[in-house]
Design a protein around this motif. Structure first.
Motif, PDB file in Angstrom:
ATOM      1  N   ALA A   1     -13.509   8.931   0.715  1.00 49.89           N
ATOM      2  CA  ALA A   1     -12.098  10.041   0.541  1.00 49.89           C
ATOM      3  C   ALA A   1     -11.956  10.691  -1.243  1.00 49.89           C
ATOM      4  N   THR A   2     -12.304   9.275  -2.225  1.00 49.59           N
ATOM      5  CA  THR A   2     -12.018   9.950  -3.594  1.00 49.59           C
ATOM      6  C   THR A   2     -12.692  11.475  -4.099  1.00 49.59           C
TER       7      THR A   2
ATOM      8  N   GLN B   1      -8.563   7.564 -12.240  1.00 45.85           N
ATOM      9  CA  GLN B   1      -8.593   6.215 -12.480  1.00 45.85           C
ATOM     10  C   GLN B   1      -7.204   5.893 -12.604  1.00 45.85           C
ATOM     11  N   SER B   2      -6.592   6.802 -11.952  1.00 45.63           N
ATOM     12  CA  SER B   2      -4.789   6.437 -12.325  1.00 45.63           C
ATOM     13  C   SER B   2      -4.573   6.597 -11.116  1.00 45.63           C
ATOM     14  N   TYR B   3      -4.925   7.355  -9.420  1.00 45.89           N
ATOM     15  CA  TYR B   3      -4.617   6.735  -8.502  1.00 45.89           C
ATOM     16  C   TYR B   3      -5.107   6.434  -7.458  1.00 45.89           C
ATOM     17  N   LYS B   4      -4.884   5.810  -6.268  1.00 46.08           N
ATOM     18  CA  LYS B   4      -6.044   5.267  -5.205  1.00 46.08           C
ATOM     19  C   LYS B   4      -5.875   6.354  -4.253  1.00 46.08           C
ATOM     20  N   VAL B   5      -6.947   7.178  -3.676  1.00 45.42           N
ATOM     21  CA  VAL B   5      -7.114   8.071  -3.416  1.00 45.42           C
ATOM     22  C   VAL B   5      -7.660   7.539  -1.175  1.00 45.42           C
ATOM     23  N   THR B   6      -6.414   8.161  -0.293  1.00 47.28           N
ATOM     24  CA  THR B   6      -6.909   7.683   1.142  1.00 47.28           C
ATOM     25  C   THR B   6      -7.746   9.372   1.168  1.00 47.28           C
ATOM     26  N   GLN B   7      -7.603   9.427   2.704  1.00 47.12           N
ATOM     27  CA  GLN B   7      -8.286  10.881   3.203  1.00 47.12           C
ATOM     28  C   GLN B   7      -7.755  10.004   4.766  1.00 47.12           C
ATOM     29  N   PRO B   8      -6.678   9.996   5.007  1.00 47.62           N
ATOM     30  CA  PRO B   8      -6.138   9.561   6.478  1.00 47.62           C
ATOM     31  C   PRO B   8      -6.944  10.081   7.660  1.00 47.62           C
ATOM     32  N   ASP B   9      -8.043  11.773   7.761  1.00 46.97           N
ATOM     33  CA  ASP B   9      -8.287  12.075   8.761  1.00 46.97           C
ATOM     34  C   ASP B   9      -9.466  12.553   7.738  1.00 46.97           C
TER      35      ASP B   9
ATOM     36  N   TYR C   1      -6.788  16.679   3.368  1.00 45.43           N
ATOM     37  CA  TYR C   1      -5.396  16.321   3.320  1.00 45.43           C
ATOM     38  C   TYR C   1      -5.813  14.808   2.875  1.00 45.43           C
ATOM     39  N   TYR C   2      -5.314  14.774   1.860  1.00 43.18           N
ATOM     40  CA  TYR C   2      -5.388  13.572   0.518  1.00 43.18           C
ATOM     41  C   TYR C   2      -4.134  12.620   0.784  1.00 43.18           C
ATOM     42  N   THR C   3      -3.753  11.476   0.571  1.00 44.45           N
ATOM     43  CA  THR C   3      -2.769  10.713   0.054  1.00 44.45           C
ATOM     44  C   THR C   3      -3.143  10.301  -1.216  1.00 44.45           C
ATOM     45  N   LEU C   4      -2.473  10.041  -2.341  1.00 42.30           N
ATOM     46  CA  LEU C   4      -2.735   9.435  -3.488  1.00 42.30           C
ATOM     47  C   LEU C   4      -1.614   8.377  -3.709  1.00 42.30           C
TER      48      LEU C   4
ATOM     49  N   ALA D   1       6.802   6.674 -11.068  1.00 40.32           N
ATOM     50  CA  ALA D   1       8.572   7.388 -10.762  1.00 40.32           C
ATOM     51  C   ALA D   1       8.143   8.081  -8.820  1.00 40.32           C
ATOM     52  N   PHE D   2       6.898   7.909  -8.557  1.00 41.35           N
ATOM     53  CA  PHE D   2       6.670   7.958  -7.571  1.00 41.35           C
ATOM     54  C   PHE D   2       5.944   6.669  -6.520  1.00 41.35           C
ATOM     55  N   GLN D   3       6.048   6.831  -5.133  1.00 40.41           N
ATOM     56  CA  GLN D   3       5.061   5.691  -3.727  1.00 40.41           C
ATOM     57  C   GLN D   3       3.898   6.747  -4.340  1.00 40.41           C
ATOM     58  N   ASN D   4       4.106   7.429  -3.796  1.00 43.64           N
ATOM     59  CA  ASN D   4       2.801   8.715  -2.876  1.00 43.64           C
ATOM     60  C   ASN D   4       2.841   9.614  -3.216  1.00 43.64           C
TER      61      ASN D   4
END
Length: 224
Positions: free
Chosen positions: A30-31, A142-150, A155-158, A166-169
């Protein structure tokens, strides 16, 4: 007024058909996929529409977010990005506000208030994830964990690695030619901000003057 244009991010693209399980990518894959998408993006211009809503069981925040009067409104404007570090975001409706940076200092100018807020880039990125599009790819990873649900969809969630973000994801969706189409941000105070991009032009030439900001005469400058 600065709060109403906090540009932020996460995605809602089409889900896999019912009864079909989407195959997620590994975190490493994903990254790598996100890095590839961003690496091809040298510059970008696009129109945007932004809406922020708050969960019914949450109290609308009074700082680092939108005030109650700004919730459930749609703000329209234009974004221009040139990597590394150059960013221009201007809301034209229902009122005007400009966010601009060349890398170190972020200016937020509100002509109605005749006020310009000056912040460091590091502080503002936490509140304006859209600035990630103009940032350094290695720093982002370095600042975010990256996932790619499909793994078949772009599309990617950080998720921030820092606990004091200040934000959750946030989720970022790409369309044709690797241009961003949608960003959705969920913050720690129950707000969801959706930003939709249209008329995107990738790697277009942008005048250098776009990212230069000088407060007009008579403007009140506030350092934060």
């Amino acid at each position: 007024m600065l709060r109403k244009t906090l540009c932020t991010v996460a995605l809602a693209t089409s889900l896999a058909p019912a009864m079909v399980m989407a195959a997620p990518a590994s975190q490493q894959e994903a990254t790598q996929n996100l890095v590839k998408q961003l690496s091809d993006l040298k510059s970008l211009t696009a129109d945007f529409e932004q809406t922020t809503k708050v969960n019914s069981n949450k109290t609308a925040p009074q700082k680092k977010g939108l005030t109650t009067q700004h919730l459930n409104q749609t703000f329209k404007g234009v974004m221009k990005v040139e990597r590394p570090g150059k960013f221009f975001w201007e809301t034209s409706s229902p009122s005007k506000q400009t966010i601009v940076t060349t890398g170190k200092t972020v200016w937020i100018y509100d002509p109605d208030l005749q006020q310009a807020v000056r912040q460091s880039m590091s502080d503002q990125v936490a509140n304006t994830p859209a600035l990630l599009l103009s940032g350094n790819t290695n720093q982002i990873m370095q600042s975010y964990k990256v996932t790619q649900p499909d793994r078949s969809k772009t599309y990617y969630t950080l998720t921030p690695k820092s606990n004091d973000s200040a934000f959750q994801n946030l989720t970022l969706s790409f369309g044709a030619n690797s241009t961003p189409t949608l960003m959705i941000l969920n913050d720690s105070l129950g707000q969801t901000t959706t930003v939709r991009f249209s008329n995107a032009i990738k790697n277009a030439s942008i005048p250098a003057s776009t990212f230069n900001f000088t407060p007009p005469k008579g403007t009140d400058i506030v350092d934060q």
